[in-house]
Write an enzyme that holds these catalytic residues in place. Structure first.
Site, mmCIF file in Angstrom:
data_model
loop_
_atom_site.group_PDB
_atom_site.id
_atom_site.type_symbol
_atom_site.label_atom_id
_atom_site.label_comp_id
_atom_site.label_asym_id
_atom_site.label_seq_id
_atom_site.Cartn_x
_atom_site.Cartn_y
_atom_site.Cartn_z
ATOM 1 N N GLN A 16 -29.772 1.884 -15.604
ATOM 2 C CA GLN A 16 -29.950 3.263 -16.084
ATOM 3 C C GLN A 16 -28.628 4.008 -15.988
ATOM 4 O OE1 GLN A 16 -33.878 4.927 -14.260
ATOM 5 N NE2 GLN A 16 -33.284 3.181 -13.030
ATOM 6 N N ASN A 17 -27.635 3.377 -15.379
ATOM 7 C CA ASN A 17 -26.369 4.068 -15.136
ATOM 8 C C ASN A 17 -25.503 4.088 -16.388
ATOM 9 O OD1 ASN A 17 -27.381 4.177 -12.605
ATOM 10 N ND2 ASN A 17 -25.969 2.692 -11.706
ATOM 11 N N HIS A 50 -29.556 3.935 -20.801
ATOM 12 C CA HIS A 50 -29.289 5.353 -21.042
ATOM 13 C C HIS A 50 -27.917 5.611 -21.659
ATOM 14 C CE1 HIS A 50 -32.494 6.387 -17.745
ATOM 15 N NE2 HIS A 50 -33.025 6.029 -18.886
ATOM 16 N N CYS A 73 -20.950 10.319 -33.369
ATOM 17 C CA CYS A 73 -20.810 11.455 -34.282
ATOM 18 C C CYS A 73 -22.179 12.032 -34.605
ATOM 19 C CB CYS A 73 -20.108 11.011 -35.569
ATOM 20 S SG CYS A 73 -19.967 12.375 -36.738
ATOM 21 N N SER A 76 -34.753 5.938 -8.010
ATOM 22 C CA SER A 76 -35.898 6.679 -7.472
ATOM 23 C C SER A 76 -37.176 6.299 -8.209
ATOM 24 C CB SER A 76 -35.648 8.186 -7.582
ATOM 25 O OG SER A 76 -35.420 8.534 -8.936
HETATM 26 P P1 OAD Z 1 -31.837 9.032 -8.665
HETATM 27 O O1 OAD Z 1 -30.781 9.956 -8.222
HETATM 28 O O2 OAD Z 1 -33.113 9.618 -9.144
HETATM 29 O O3 OAD Z 1 -32.204 8.029 -7.486
HETATM 30 C C1 OAD Z 1 -31.222 7.369 -6.746
HETATM 31 C C2 OAD Z 1 -31.912 6.443 -5.768
HETATM 32 O O4 OAD Z 1 -30.913 5.698 -5.089
HETATM 33 C C3 OAD Z 1 -32.753 7.133 -4.699
HETATM 34 O O5 OAD Z 1 -34.008 6.492 -4.612
HETATM 35 C C4 OAD Z 1 -31.955 6.929 -3.395
HETATM 36 O O6 OAD Z 1 -32.801 6.761 -2.259
HETATM 37 C C5 OAD Z 1 -31.226 5.639 -3.712
HETATM 38 N N1 OAD Z 1 -29.936 5.434 -3.012
HETATM 39 C C6 OAD Z 1 -28.985 6.355 -2.693
HETATM 40 N N2 OAD Z 1 -27.905 5.760 -2.143
HETATM 41 C C7 OAD Z 1 -28.172 4.429 -2.126
HETATM 42 C C8 OAD Z 1 -27.445 3.270 -1.697
HETATM 43 N N3 OAD Z 1 -26.216 3.367 -1.188
HETATM 44 N N4 OAD Z 1 -28.030 2.054 -1.836
HETATM 45 C C9 OAD Z 1 -29.287 1.944 -2.350
HETATM 46 N N5 OAD Z 1 -30.013 2.996 -2.773
HETATM 47 C C10 OAD Z 1 -29.469 4.218 -2.674
HETATM 48 O O7 OAD Z 1 -31.179 8.068 -9.774
HETATM 49 P P2 OAD Z 1 -31.894 7.173 -10.886
HETATM 50 O O8 OAD Z 1 -33.146 6.570 -10.380
HETATM 51 O O9 OAD Z 1 -30.850 6.273 -11.417
HETATM 52 O O10 OAD Z 1 -30.934 9.710 -16.633
HETATM 53 O O11 OAD Z 1 -32.238 8.244 -11.984
HETATM 54 C C11 OAD Z 1 -32.787 7.833 -13.208
HETATM 55 C C12 OAD Z 1 -32.253 8.663 -14.342
HETATM 56 O O12 OAD Z 1 -32.436 10.053 -14.067
HETATM 57 C C13 OAD Z 1 -30.757 8.546 -14.580
HETATM 58 O O13 OAD Z 1 -30.411 7.419 -15.368
HETATM 59 C C14 OAD Z 1 -30.428 9.817 -15.297
HETATM 60 C C15 OAD Z 1 -31.240 10.773 -14.466
HETATM 61 O O14 OAD Z 1 -31.624 11.931 -15.112
HETATM 62 C C16 OAD Z 1 -30.197 10.154 -17.674
HETATM 63 O O15 OAD Z 1 -29.105 10.669 -17.529
HETATM 64 C C17 OAD Z 1 -30.836 9.944 -18.995
#
Ligand code: OAD
Length: 234
Positions: A95-96, A113, A121, A183
């Site tokens: 998702q990154n 994403h 464009c 998350s």
């Molecule tokens: P989140 O910020 O929602 O979640 C990050 C997760 O990583 C949390 O569950 C933390 O507990 C965990 N975490 C933090 N540090 C860590 C570490 N060192 N090792 C392991 N786990 C760790 O991020 P995403 O789930 O990626 O979308 O969010 C999903 C989407 O929401 C993103 O792709 C973005 C955002 O809005 C778009 O930009 C379209």
């Protein structure tokens, strides 16, 4: 248990989220210091926000590009690159948008994403890689004269259909799914783990905290990805 499953996997699928890049110094979205705690997604990451104020949106993305440009892939990214080289069928679904998996060496990757380093464009749809930091012109424009936007999926927009199709296929056919640093609240990405599980995969979660997936998975490993992933490979 989990290390044996990973080592003996023939079809390994990995789903990553912002947590895997946290140890590279890149803020996550929802945890402490998370971007969505400080900024409103509606102001910065929606088509409506871009239509309203493209300069503001681009300034935010330019700032994030600057952060990522200074970051390096960490031990978690490197462990996943190593896994790709040893597992017969490997797919990394992320998702990154930071591009750190590619910099670590992963190639069999599906970016759900989009990517911070690509522009699209708004008129002709042409996508171009652009790694300049900072961008010389904000908001940037295409050679056709129209506004460029980040080639990123914003809230309210669908995922690229071919990428999503391949992600579902990889999750459905995996014998092991690793879910790292997400998350698991953003859909449709969050549906991949239940899909893999229902299709017979063993699902392993690696996260510093609990998520809505933690009760569903076969094994929940609590800890930082940069520490847990390399241990899984030892
Ligand atoms: P989140 O910020 O929602 O979640 C990050 C997760 O990583 C949390 O569950 C933390 O507990 C965990 N975490 C933090 N540090 C860590 C570490 N060192 N090792 C392991 N786990 C760790 O991020 P995403 O789930 O990626 O979308 O969010 C999903 C989407 O929401 C993103 O792709 C973005 C955002 O809005 C778009 O930009 C379209």
């Amino acid at each position: 248990m989990a290390p044996d499953w990973v080592r003996s996997a023939k079809r390994l699928c990995v789903l990553t989220g912002a947590g895997i890049s946290a140890e590279s110094g890149i803020p996550t979205f929802r945890g402490p210091g998370g971007l969505w705690r400080e900024y409103r997604a509606e102001d910065l990451a929606t088509p409506e926000a871009f239509a309203r104020d493209p300069k503001l949106v681009w300034e935010w993305y330019d700032w994030r590009r600057g952060l990522v440009a200074q970051a390096e892939p960490n031990a978690g990214h490197h462990a996943l690159a190593q896994l790709e080289s040893v597992v017969p069928e490997f797919t990394l679904i992320t998702q990154n948008v930071d591009g750190l998996h590619r910099r670590a060496g992963n190639r069999k990757m599906l970016e759900l994403h989009g990517n911070l380093w690509r522009t699209r464009c708004t008129r002709c749809g042409k996508e171009v890689d652009d790694t300049r930091v900072p961008l010389p012109e904000i908001p940037p424009t295409c050679e056709c004269g129209a506004l460029l936007r980040p080639a990123i999926v914003w809230f309210g927009e669908p995922l690229p259909p071919d990428v999503w199709h391949n992600a579902e296929e990889a999750a459905r056919t995996a014998d092991v799914l690793l879910v790292v640093g997400t998350s698991a609240v953003v859909y449709p990405a969050a549906s991949l783990a239940p899909l893999a599980k229902a299709s017979g995969a063993r699902v392993i979660e690696i996260n510093t905290g609990a998520t809505p997936l933690s009760d569903l998975v076969d094994c929940s490993l609590r800890g930082a990805a940069g520490e847990v992933l390399p241990r899984l490979l030892q």
